[in-house]
Scaffold this active site. Structure first.
Site, PDB file in Angstrom:
ATOM      1  CB  CYS A  34      -5.854   2.634  -2.525  1.00  0.00           C
ATOM      2  SG  CYS A  34      -6.765   4.059  -1.892  1.00  0.00           S
ATOM      3  CG  ASP A  49      -2.106   0.830   1.102  1.00  0.00           C
ATOM      4  OD1 ASP A  49      -2.130   1.678   0.200  1.00  0.00           O
ATOM      5  OD2 ASP A  49      -3.054   0.644   1.888  1.00  0.00           O
ATOM      6  CG  ASP A  50      -0.102   4.838  -0.399  1.00  0.00           C
ATOM      7  OD1 ASP A  50      -0.807   4.394  -1.326  1.00  0.00           O
ATOM      8  OD2 ASP A  50      -0.466   5.747   0.355  1.00  0.00           O
ATOM      9  CG  ASP A  59      -1.963   0.669  -3.378  1.00  0.00           C
ATOM     10  OD1 ASP A  59      -0.806   1.119  -3.247  1.00  0.00           O
ATOM     11  OD2 ASP A  59      -2.908   1.010  -2.649  1.00  0.00           O
ATOM     12  CG  ASN A  60      -1.316   4.067  -4.973  1.00  0.00           C
ATOM     13  OD1 ASN A  60      -2.453   3.729  -4.659  1.00  0.00           O
ATOM     14  ND2 ASN A  60      -0.442   4.513  -4.084  1.00  0.00           N
ATOM     15  CG  HIS A 102      -9.496   0.534  -0.321  1.00  0.00           C
ATOM     16  ND1 HIS A 102      -8.627   1.459  -0.823  1.00  0.00           N
ATOM     17  CD2 HIS A 102     -10.109   1.130   0.725  1.00  0.00           C
ATOM     18  CE1 HIS A 102      -8.699   2.563  -0.107  1.00  0.00           C
ATOM     19  NE2 HIS A 102      -9.584   2.391   0.826  1.00  0.00           N
TER      20      HIS A 102
END
Lengths: 516, 516
Positions: free
Chosen positions: A68, A28-29, A283-284, A131
Site C-alpha cells: 500500500c 485498497d487490496d 493499490d496492489n 498512508h
C-alpha cells in the site's frame, strides 16, 4: 445525426480549453479478478462494468509496489518507491509500509501531484486512506491537499489505547476521532458505515463544484476507501448481499455501488459531465491470506506482497465522457505512476526537470487508443525483482514470504507451490532469469525454456533494460527504516477538543522489522 | 417508440407459435477464461462478447465429462455418460473417448436430440466433429441428422495410411476425403481452412431456411468446429493475429469471427432473426498440456481431463433476439445436458419417460432469469468424483493423471501441485470429502476445514445427494471398452469413388488402454 456530432465536437472544444476536474478512485487490496468486467463469476460490479463500457478498460495496468504505502507514494509522485524513498534497507527485498510506529513519511522535497495541481488552480481533496506518513509534517494538507477526510493509517488492529493508540481519523489537519471509537468499525461483524461516509463526503465535495457551474476552480478528488483491506467491512445494508457470502464480497458490492453514485453525480451535472476525468484502480493485488474473505487476482499468479502478476496487475478503468471513446480497451502496459504525467499533460503541463520520473503520459492511449513500448519494473522494497517489456516478463529474483511467516499460516500464493519460484527463500535468477510470455501465458504457468530461441532473443533485450535501469539508478533516502512507539498518534492535533489525548511513551527509535 | 414495441410483441407472438430454429455452437477444448467477456486479458472475442451482451451469459455452466466424446454424447442424449454408455470399465475413473480404433459408439437405443427434433418437423445438420463413434451404424445420419459435413474423429495424428489410416471426412454418409490429404491441415504451421469451410457450410445451410421465408421446416444446426483442439489450426489470414502470439490465440479469434458471421446471417434475415435460439459453449475445459499453445480456464483450477472446475466449467452464452433479455447474466448451475430438456420444452415437448434423464429445462432461466437449486455431478469415466450443490462443492475422489503419464511431461494442472488433491494417485476422500465454497472461492484454493460448522452443515446435504444418486444409478452398458485396429476407417463408404480405400488388418479386438 449531424447535429449530434456537432454538439460533441463543440463540447470537446470547450473541455479542452478548460482544466478538467479529476477524480482518482484508488481501491485498497482489490484484485484484478474482482471486477465482473474482468471475469469474476459472481459479476457483482455492475457500476464498474458500466464505467468500463462508457470509457476505457486497461488490461495491462500495474502498480509500482505490491504494498500500500509505496504504491500510493509512487502514484502521487510519479516516481518509483526506490526513488521517492518509500522502501526499507533493513532487509533486502522486504516490503515496508507506514504503520503507526513509522518515523518517516513522504519527503517534503518530493513534488506531489496535488501540489502541482494546486499551483495550477486546482482545489484538492483526499478522502480515505493517506498512508504516506502520519506525523504532522507528512499529513495531506502539508502536501498539496486543501481538504482531508480520512485516516493516515490502515484500520486494522490491534489497538488498545494503552500499548498502542487507536488509529486517528482526521478532518483536514485535526483528529476528529479514532477507529473503533468515534469511527465505528465492528471488526467481528465486519460492519462499518465508513464507505457510506466516504461517498457522502465525495458527493458533497463534487456538488460544490457543480453549483459553481464550472466557472471557478477545477477540483482534484483523491478517493481512497479501504473497505476491501482486511479486516474488511461493509455497511449493514450490504451485509449478506454478495453471492460469495463473504464480507469481502459485500464490500466490493458497496464500493461498486459507491462508484456508481459518484459517477451519477458527475454525469447528471452538465458542468461536470464532459469535463471530469475519472480513473479507477487499486493499490496492489488482492491479499490472498484469508481463507474465507479474500479477493481475486484471477487469472494472475499469487497476490499482494509478491512481484508475480497477481501482486502487480491492477483493475483499471479510465472515464471521460466526450473525450475517451466508450467501450474502448487498451493493452498498453501502464502504471499508477503514469497518472502523474497524464494529468499534467491534460493540463498542458510538463514533468519537472529537476528529478527523474517513472511516469509516461497516457493521453495518446486515452484519447487516440494508440500504444507505445515501455518497460514495467517490478520492485519489492529495494530489490529490482522483475521486468516486463513487450510480451515478455523476466524474473531476476523471486520470493513469496519467509518460511518463518509461512509457517504461521500466511500464504501469499495459496494453492501454488512452484519450486524456486513461489519459494520461501529469496532466490536469485539473475544469471538465467525466469522468462514468461505474459500475453500468451498471463498466469505465469509456462516457463520459457532457457535453451529456446524465444528465450535467447527476448532475454537479451530484457537484461539490457534491467542493466541500464539499475546502473543509472540513484535511490532516494529510505524513509521506512525507523520505527518508534513515541511517534504513534497518542496526541495528534485536535485530540484536546474531543478529549482523546494520550500520553506518548519515551522516544526509543529502533529499526523496523519487516516480515515480508 | 410505441409502434416499435407493438412490432416486438407481434414478433414474439409469432415466434412462440412457431418451432424456433436452433443452433448449438460447441467449441472443442475452449476454456471459460478464453472469452473476453470472461476476463481474458487479450480480449480477442468481440463477437462472442457482443453475443453475450445481446443475450444471456452463464457463469456456472458445466459439461458432463472433462473429455470430448462423453461430453458430446451427454449433450445429445440429455443423460450422463454413465447412463448413455460413454465410459469405460477398463480402469476405475479413467477418461475414455472415441479414437479410430474404438469399436463402440452411440447406442441405437439412446434417443438423441436430433431424432426427437426430426420427429417433430426439424431439419437437422451437423457440421464438424461428431465423436460418437465412427462405424457406419454410429454415424450422424443414423441418429437423427439429415446432413453431415465433418469428421467422426479428432484431427490429431499420427496417421500414416499404413499402420493407421488418415481420419476420414464425410459429407452425409460418404467419405469425401481424409485429413492431411483432401482436407488439408498443416500441423507444423498450424494452418487449415477447416473453420472457414465450416462457416461457409453453416451459412449455406441457414440461408436455405431464410429463403423459405420461415414458412417451412425449422432447422437444428449443430456446429462443432475443432480448431482449438491440439494440434490447433487457423486459416492463413488469421495467422499471427492474436496478441498471444499463438496458434491457439489465432484459432480463438477465427472462431469468434465465425460466430459473428453466423450471428450476422441470422440477424439480417427477418424470418430468422427473432426465431432462432443459439447456444454457445465448449465440450470441456481447455487442455493445459501445451506450454506454448494452451487455452485458459481462469479463474478455475486445472483443466481438461480433471474434475476440478477448470475441467468442468464452460463458457456459455444463450441468444434469442426478442425472447432472451439482452445483457442478462445467470448464475444458475446448468449443464450441457440441460440443452436437451430446454429445447424440448421450447417445442412444448416433454422428456421421454422410458429412461432417466440428467436434463432440466432452463426455459425459466432463459426467459425469466429465475433460478432453481440442483446438483451438478462430476464424473470421470465410471467414477463419481465430486458434487456441487448451492455454493458448495465436495470432492469425493481427486486425481489428475498417473505418475507414468505425468513423468512424460503431460501435466493437467501446470503450476499447481496440491498434496492429495491435484495428485497423481487416485485419492479417495469419501469419508471426509474435500469441501470448497465455489462462489466465494471459484478457484478451489481454500479448503473448508472439516472441523468447521460450515463444513458440517454443508457436507451432510452433499453426502446425502451423493448417496441417493449413486445408490439408485443403473449404469448403461459401457461402449468405450473395446478397441480393434480393424474397425478404423480403412475403407469407409465413399472411399471407392475417390480412390481412397485401404485394406484393413485382421480383426483383433482388445481392451482399450486409457492413460488418463
Amino acid at each position: 445525426m449531424n447535429s449530434l456530432l456537432l454538439i460533441l465536437v463543440f463540447l470537446n472544444a470547450v473541455s479542452a480549453s478548460q482544466r478538467p476536474n479529476i477524480i482518482i478512485m484508488l481501491m485498497d487490496d482489490m484484485g484484478f479478478g474482482d471486477l465482473g468486467i474482468n471475469g469474476e463469476p459472481s459479476r457483482e460490479t455492475p457500476h464498474l462494468d458500466r464505467m468500463a463500457e462508457e470509457g476505457m478498460l486497461f488490461t495491462d495496468f500495474y502498480t509500482a509496489s505490491p504494498l500500500c504505502s509505496p504504491s500510493r507514494a509512487a502514484l502521487l509522485t510519479g516516481r518509483l518507491p526506490i526513488r521517492n524513498g518509500f522502501y526499507t534497507t533493513n532487509a533486502l527485498g522486504r516490503n515496508s509500509y507506514t504503520p503507526q510506529e513509522i518515523v518517516g513519511g513522504i519527503s517534503d522535497w518530493e513534488m506531489l501531484l496535488p501540489e502541482i495541481l494546486a499551483q495550477n488552480g486546482y482545489y484538492n481533496k483526499i478522502i480515505g486512506k493517506w498512508h504516506l506518513g502520519h506525523q504532522p509534517q507528512y499529513l495531506p494538507l502539508k502536501h498539496g491537499f486543501h481538504e482531508y477526510f480520512g485516516s493516515p493509517n490502515c484500520h486494522f488492529g490491534p489497538y488498545d489505547n494503552v500499548t498502542r493508540p487507536n488509529i486517528a481519523f482526521f478532518r483536514n489537519d485535526l483528529m476528529i476521532g479514532r477507529y473503533f471509537e468515534e469511527i465505528d468499525i465492528n471488526k467481528k461483524r465486519h460492519i462499518s458505515n465508513l464507505t457510506e461516509m466516504y461517498v457522502t463526503e465525495a458527493i458533497e465535495f463534487i456538488n460544490r463544484f457543480a453549483k459553481n457551474n464550472g466557472t471557478e476552480k477545477p477540483f482534484f478528488l483523491y478517493w481512497n476507501p479501504d473497505a476491501t483491506h482486511a479486516p474488511t467491512y461493509r455497511s449493514q445494508r450490504f451485509a449478506g448481499k454478495s453471492i460469495k457470502q463473504s464480507s469481502y464480497g459485500d464490500a466490493v458490492i458497496e464500493l461498486d455501488y459507491a462508484v456508481g453514485k459518484i459517477l451519477h453525480v458527475v454525469k447528471s451535472n452538465p458542468s461536470l459531465a464532459n469535463n471530469t476525468f475519472i480513473f479507477f484502480t487499486s493499490d496492489n493485488g488482492a491479499a490472498l491470506v484469508s481463507k474465507t474473505d479474500a479477493g481475486s487476482n484471477a487469472p494472475f499468479l499469487c497476490g499482494k506482497q509478491t512481484t508475480f502478476e497477481g501482486g502487480f496487475r491492477e483493475p483499471a478503468i479510465a472515464w471521460w465522457q466526450g473525450r475517451i471513446q466508450a467501450k474502448s480497451i487498451t493493452h498498453q502496459p501502464a502504471t499508477v505512476m503514469d497518472l502523474f504525467a497524464t494529468i499534467l499533460e491534460i493540463n498542458n503541463l510538463t514533468l519537472p526537470r529537476d528529478r527523474e520520473y517513472d511516469s509516461l503520459s497516457l493521453t495518446s492511449v486515452l484519447f487516440n487508443n494508440s500504444a507505445f513500448e515501455r518497460p514495467v519494473f517490478y520492485y519489492r522494497g529495494n530489490l529490482f525483482m522483475a521486468i516486463r517489456y513487450g510480451h515478455f516478463k523476466a524474473h531476476f529474483y523471486t520470493w513469496t514470504n519467509s518460511w518463518k511467516q509461512f509457517n504461521t499460516g500466511i500464504d501469499f500464493c495459496p494453492g501454488v507451490n512452484i519450486s524456486e519460484f513461489t519459494s520461501h527463500i529469496l532466490t536469485n535468477h539473475t544469471l538465467n532469469p525466469k522468462l514468461f510470455h505474459i500475453s500468451r501465458d498471463p498466469s505465469e504457468k509456462y516457463e520459457i525454456k532457457a535453451s529456446s530461441q524465444e528465450y535467447k532473443s527476448a532475454i537479451a533485450k530484457l537484461k539490457q533494460i534491467y542493466k541500464d535501469h539499475t546502473r543509472t539508478l540513484n535511490p532516494g533516502k529510505p524513509v521506512l527504516n525507523w520505527c518508534d512507539r513515541a511517534v504513534m498518534h497518542w496526541s495528534p492535533p485536535g485530540c484536546e477538543s474531543i478529549n482523546k489525548c494520550l500520553n506518548p511513551p519515551q522516544s526509543k527509535p529502533y529499526l523496523c522489522d519487516w516480515p515480508h
